[in-house]
Design a protein around this motif. Structure first.
Motif, short mmCIF file in Angstrom:
data_model
loop_
_atom_site.label_atom_id
_atom_site.label_comp_id
_atom_site.label_asym_id
_atom_site.label_seq_id
_atom_site.Cartn_x
_atom_site.Cartn_y
_atom_site.Cartn_z
N GLY A 1 36.00 16.87 5.28
CA GLY A 1 37.02 17.62 6.01
C GLY A 1 37.90 16.72 6.86
N LEU A 2 39.09 17.24 7.19
CA LEU A 2 40.05 16.48 8.01
C LEU A 2 40.92 17.48 8.76
CD1 LEU A 2 41.31 13.53 8.41
CD2 LEU A 2 42.99 14.21 6.71
N ASP A 3 41.39 17.06 9.93
CA ASP A 3 42.38 17.87 10.65
C ASP A 3 43.45 16.91 11.16
OD1 ASP A 3 43.81 19.76 12.00
OD2 ASP A 3 42.30 20.12 13.56
N ALA A 4 44.44 16.64 10.34
CA ALA A 4 45.49 15.67 10.69
C ALA A 4 46.57 16.37 11.52
CB ALA A 4 46.09 15.09 9.41
N ALA A 5 47.33 15.57 12.25
CA ALA A 5 48.36 16.12 13.15
C ALA A 5 49.55 16.67 12.36
CB ALA A 5 48.85 15.03 14.09
N ILE A 6 50.24 17.61 13.00
CA ILE A 6 51.44 18.20 12.38
C ILE A 6 52.59 17.19 12.41
CG2 ILE A 6 53.26 19.94 12.77
CD1 ILE A 6 50.95 21.86 13.59
N LEU A 7 52.75 16.49 13.55
CA LEU A 7 53.83 15.52 13.67
C LEU A 7 53.35 14.19 13.11
CD1 LEU A 7 54.96 16.31 17.33
CD2 LEU A 7 55.97 17.16 15.21
N MET A 8 54.16 13.59 12.25
CA MET A 8 53.76 12.33 11.62
C MET A 8 54.92 11.34 11.73
SD MET A 8 51.88 13.75 8.17
CE MET A 8 50.91 12.27 7.89
N ASN A 9 54.63 10.08 11.46
CA ASN A 9 55.70 9.09 11.42
C ASN A 9 56.75 9.53 10.39
OD1 ASN A 9 57.17 6.70 10.54
ND2 ASN A 9 55.73 5.58 11.84
N PRO A 10 58.05 9.53 10.76
CA PRO A 10 59.06 10.06 9.83
C PRO A 10 59.11 9.34 8.48
CG PRO A 10 60.06 9.40 11.93
CD PRO A 10 58.59 9.15 12.06
N ARG A 11 58.61 8.11 8.46
CA ARG A 11 58.60 7.37 7.18
C ARG A 11 57.72 8.06 6.14
NH1 ARG A 11 61.26 3.37 4.96
NH2 ARG A 11 59.53 1.89 4.68
N VAL A 12 56.72 8.81 6.63
CA VAL A 12 55.84 9.54 5.71
C VAL A 12 56.68 10.42 4.79
CG1 VAL A 12 54.16 11.46 5.61
CG2 VAL A 12 53.81 9.56 7.21
N TRP A 13 57.69 11.05 5.38
CA TRP A 13 58.47 12.04 4.61
C TRP A 13 59.51 11.39 3.72
CZ3 TRP A 13 55.40 15.82 4.60
CH2 TRP A 13 54.61 16.07 5.71
N GLU A 14 59.82 10.12 4.04
CA GLU A 14 60.67 9.36 3.11
C GLU A 14 59.83 8.97 1.90
OE1 GLU A 14 62.58 6.06 5.13
OE2 GLU A 14 62.94 7.35 6.87
N ALA A 15 58.62 8.51 2.19
CA ALA A 15 57.73 8.10 1.08
C ALA A 15 57.38 9.28 0.19
CB ALA A 15 56.46 7.48 1.66
N SER A 16 57.14 10.43 0.80
CA SER A 16 56.69 11.59 0.01
C SER A 16 57.82 12.18 -0.83
CB SER A 16 56.15 12.67 0.94
OG SER A 16 57.22 13.21 1.69
N GLY A 17 59.05 11.81 -0.47
CA GLY A 17 60.19 12.36 -1.21
C GLY A 17 60.78 13.60 -0.56
N HIS A 18 60.20 14.03 0.57
CA HIS A 18 60.71 15.26 1.19
C HIS A 18 62.07 15.08 1.86
CE1 HIS A 18 56.54 16.63 0.67
NE2 HIS A 18 57.04 17.84 0.73
#
Ligand code: ATP
Length: 449
Positions: free
Chosen positions: A64-81
């Motif tokens: 199990g994991l409970d990761a934060a809602i706010l993430m480094n904005p680069r995450v969303w560049e990498a994910s393609g979002h």
């Protein structure tokens, strides 16, 4: 068979009985955001608990994991979002309404609801433009200089970026999975249908990491079957569930295969996705490796080799599943020997917000005291509702329409021999059992089944 007006019926029932309220209702509401009331929060929590139990607690290969809602904005560049999480939109300059260009067929002109947008003489539709569905906000004390961050549109990225943290901390070996439940936010253009498509919702996602040189397609088939079986175990009717395979046009460019599990919501909605089961190849870990510059390889010690695992994802909405359960369970029926019919929410006992209603037949002769004491003894073990007001038939009806599987009645005979009647919500059968056997009786029937 789904009830034809099921959505309208559910919106009204859910408000009346405290399942779901419109958010900020006294201010006129907020677009497609809903609040779960006392019974709704229990129902959705039971759904999430069933999922957590099936996916995490009962398996030794999922963490199990409970990761934060706010993430480094680069995450969303990498994910393609940032570049790709868009819907094509058209605006109407006349009425200022906005529609999804690819869903105009299903939309209605606000000025003339019998027509589609563009079909009324006044309509002035713009060319389609891309609209990003991610909510943006600012992190830091001064807005101008603060970093733009996004409210996550899915929970999965929190899992990918923690892949090695979890693997190394738990010493899991591929194949293994990471699961989490959490809020996601999407600035949907065509939200609606109650809690079917909302702007704030909860997802229950599991990413299963497999060897790209191993039996990954078998794992994909395994998870497809598991997830369908889970929905059926909640009581969703078999003939209202099906798999929809993504066609080559629907399939993301990196995906090896994708199926949606669809449920027949009835009421004009028909079959719609409730869960996606996707074979995502090494796209996600590969992209995070590229954008972060950090290796996300798994070290296969026995074979002395490193690889970026493939990912099989299962992604299901907690709210959408809750709506499916409400639509699945809602029924109106005649009661033999009675003029008035009843509304029943046929929820699986493990999901019902209240497990037992407890009623003294009359408000005298020690019955209320006996019933209140019994309620107090049972309450630490499962949710009960004590009710002494109104005719007994009315008290049964009130529990039927919120899905309470059992009603216990304390009557004259109870005062003589300590037995109570247990009435079954669905069969309406009544049997007498000893009051001190009630806890085991109800517990045995409301388990995770
Ligand atoms: P849809 O095509 O219905 O928008 P999607 O394919 O974008 O869904 P995914 O990104 O695969 O959905 O999300 C997985 C699950 O999350 C969905 O099956 C659904 O149960 C839930 N979900 C997605 N978007 C929403 C939303 N706006 N409101 C409620 N639940 C949602």
């Amino acid at each position: 068979m789904p009830h034809p007006d099921v959505m309208d019926k559910l919106v009204s029932l859910c408000k009346r009985r405290g399942f779901i309220f419109q958010s900020s209702e006294i201010y006129g509401g907020t677009g497609s955001v809903w609040d779960y009331g006392p019974l709704g929060v229990e129902l959705k929590k039971n759904v999430k608990d069933r999922w957590w139990h099936a996916m995490v607690r009962s398996r030794d290969d999922i963490e199990g994991l409970d990761a934060a809602i706010l993430m480094n904005p680069r995450v969303w560049e990498a994910s393609g979002h940032v570049s790709g999480f868009t819907d094509p939109l058209v605006d109407c300059k006349a009425c200022k309404a906005r529609f999804r260009a690819d869903k105009l067929e299903d939309a209605r002109c606000p000025r003339k609801p019998s027509r589609r947008p563009g079909e009324h003489t006044d309509c002035q539709l713009t060319e389609p433009r891309q609209f990003n569905l991610m909510f943006k906000t600012f992190m830091g004390p001064v807005e101008e200089s603060a970093a733009v961050v996004y409210l996550r549109p899915e929970t999965a990225q929190g899992i990918y970026v923690n892949f090695l943290n979890v693997q190394q901390a738990t010493r899991q070996k591929v194949p293994f999975g990471i699961a989490q439940i959490g809020k996601a936010f999407r600035n949907e253009i065509t939200p609606g249908n109650f809690i079917f498509r909302t702007r704030e919702f909860e997802q229950m996602e599991m990413q299963f990491f497999v060897d790209p040189n191993g039996d990954h397609m078998q794992w994909f088939e395994f998870w497809k079957a598991q997830r369908m079986a889970w929905h059926a175990s909640l009581g969703l009717q078999h003939d209202r569930l099906l798999f929809h395979q993504h066609s080559p046009e629907e399939l993301a460019h990196y995906a090896r295969a994708a199926f949606d599990i669809q449920f027949d919501f009835g009421g004009g909605l028909g079959f719609q996705e409730i869960e996606g089961v996707h074979h995502r190849g090494d796209f996600d870990l590969g992209r995070h490796q590229e954008y972060s510059g950090k290796k996300l390889e798994y070290f296969d010690q026995p074979n002395n080799r490193r690889f970026v695992p493939f990912v099989i994802e299962t992604s299901v909405g907690a709210d959408r599943t809750t709506l499916a359960l409400l639509a699945n369970g809602y029924r109106e029926e005649a009661v033999p020997g009675e003029d008035e019919g009843r509304v029943v929410l046929g929820l699986h006992p493990s999901l019902a917000p209240i497990k037992a209603g407890i009623f003294p037949l009359v408000k005298k002769d020690g019955m209320p005291e006996f019933a209140a004491k019994l309620a107090g003894e049972l309450r630490p073990h499962f949710p009960v509702f004590y009710d002494e007001s109104g005719a007994i038939g009315r008290r049964y009806r009130r529990q039927d329409e919120v899905g309470t599987p059992f009603c216990l009645t304390i009557d004259g005979e109870t005062m003589l021999n300590g037995t109570v009647t247990v009435r079954d919500r669905d069969s309406l059968r009544q049997e007498r059992i000893a009051a001190d056997a009630v806890r085991d009786y109800v517990s045995a029937r409301v388990g995770n089944g």
